[in-house]
Design a protein around this motif. Sequence first.
Motif, PDB file in Angstrom:
ATOM      1  N   GLU A   1      -0.191  -5.464 -10.592  1.00 31.66           N
ATOM      2  CA  GLU A   1       0.142  -6.887 -10.691  1.00 31.66           C
ATOM      3  C   GLU A   1      -0.935  -7.958 -10.121  1.00 31.66           C
ATOM      4  O   GLU A   1      -0.973  -9.156 -10.774  1.00 31.66           O
ATOM      5  CB  GLU A   1       1.502  -7.123 -10.534  1.00 31.66           C
ATOM      6  CG  GLU A   1       2.654  -6.172 -11.315  1.00 31.66           C
ATOM      7  CD  GLU A   1       4.096  -6.287 -10.858  1.00 31.66           C
ATOM      8  OE1 GLU A   1       4.294  -7.340  -9.912  1.00 31.66           O
ATOM      9  OE2 GLU A   1       4.956  -5.897 -11.592  1.00 31.66           O
ATOM     10  N   GLU A   2      -1.251  -7.508  -9.208  1.00 31.80           N
ATOM     11  CA  GLU A   2      -2.257  -8.417  -8.459  1.00 31.80           C
ATOM     12  C   GLU A   2      -3.697  -8.367  -8.882  1.00 31.80           C
ATOM     13  O   GLU A   2      -4.580  -8.881  -8.312  1.00 31.80           O
ATOM     14  CB  GLU A   2      -2.014  -7.990  -6.839  1.00 31.80           C
ATOM     15  CG  GLU A   2      -0.779  -8.288  -6.499  1.00 31.80           C
ATOM     16  CD  GLU A   2      -0.616  -8.280  -4.936  1.00 31.80           C
ATOM     17  OE1 GLU A   2      -1.599  -7.743  -4.262  1.00 31.80           O
ATOM     18  OE2 GLU A   2       0.348  -8.410  -4.240  1.00 31.80           O
TER      19      GLU A   2
ATOM     20  N   SER B   1      -5.581  -5.575  -8.551  1.00 30.98           N
ATOM     21  CA  SER B   1      -6.485  -4.586  -7.664  1.00 30.98           C
ATOM     22  C   SER B   1      -6.241  -3.341  -8.176  1.00 30.98           C
ATOM     23  O   SER B   1      -5.261  -2.931  -8.969  1.00 30.98           O
ATOM     24  CB  SER B   1      -6.202  -4.967  -6.273  1.00 30.98           C
ATOM     25  OG  SER B   1      -4.748  -4.384  -6.087  1.00 30.98           O
TER      26      SER B   1
END
Length: 424
Positions: free
Chosen positions: A212-213, A215
């Motif tokens: 979700e970030e 990465s």
Amino acid sequence: MNKKPLAFRMRPKKITDIIGQQHLVGEGKILSRMVKAKHLTSMILYGPPGIGKTSIATAIAGSTKVSFRTLNAVVNNKKDMEIVVEEGKMSGKIILILDEVHRLDKAKQDFLLPHLESGLVTLIGATTSNPYHAINPAIRSRCQIFELKPLTPDEIIIALRRAITDKENGLGETPINISEEALSFVAHACGGDVRSALSAIELAVLSTDQDEEGSISIDVAAVEECIQKKSFAHDKDGDGHYDVLSAFQKSIRGSDVNAALHYLGRLIEAGDLVSISRRLLIIAYEDVGLANPQAGGRALDAIMVAERVGFPEARIPLANIVVELCLSPKSNSAYKALDAAIDDIRNGKMGEIPDHLKDAHYSGAAKLGRGIEYLYPHNYENSWIKQQYLPDRIKDRKYYVPKLTSKFEQTLASVYEKLSKLSK
């Protein structure tokens, strides 16, 4: 997105970017000194696949102010080389990086030789084959030869970290969280092949969804699926093959069971039962020899079983005979004695065969004195009688020097010593 493979994108641009090979590119080492002095000589770089031969060649050339071009000895033809030479004539000098230089045919070789001689072309050849075996002497004699080594796991990890964080050529545009275990696994599993390691990491990244970030997290399970198994660092026709066979025999000769089993494992992984069989038979007679006369027959028995059952079961009789040969007493006395005799013969130390030993099975032999004074040993006690067998010139020559490493050869030695005394 850059479509070129990560390993290609991460090639070093200058000599200071090179990872590993510090015996050549480290401070004060030969290739560094060449670049610093701005004086490159023609050279051949050789070593196993994937360790950066072409990359290093490019970095060396790129560290100079001389133009360079890269060709392949198989793919590119003589016309391509003519274009490179013409470019060199215009600039006064050019560096030719030539992949698979061992595949250079005679026409291309004959074209290049005068330009190497004149210094117009500086050749940097790259090959996986030992130049002393695979490259024509005419080319080889005009080049410095440098052997490149597989990268260590620590060096592989440096390359992987660099690729992960490099935003321009690597994977650094996306945050990547990779575990130390995953890095270590790839670094050890790639067998010193940095190209294989980089390809595995690239595939792992491209096949893993972002969180979700934004990465990507890479663990051991992810890279295990992406790294190609490198069970053997050479093929059956490569130079590395003979290095492993040599290490295999020397480990048995040195009675190191663990090392011998390691090299046997490499040969088994390569599926090379023929070479294993041949080498075991040689070892049984060359290294164990008279110290354990049964070794030859037992080695042959193990080989016959291995051939009959095939792999993977063949590894069982092979393991048995390797351990036995390792832990057997060793003696090379018999073949060394023969080598000494052959050496005398090749150096003209022979002499005339004594008349009493010459063939007497023909009409007129007796008139020539052939076989007349021969004493038939079986007519005497213990089937032995003193008489001369060697030619007069070398009648006192002794070739056999017993090694008292086993009871069997100790027995032979005592008989030999007794007969030697009786013969005086």
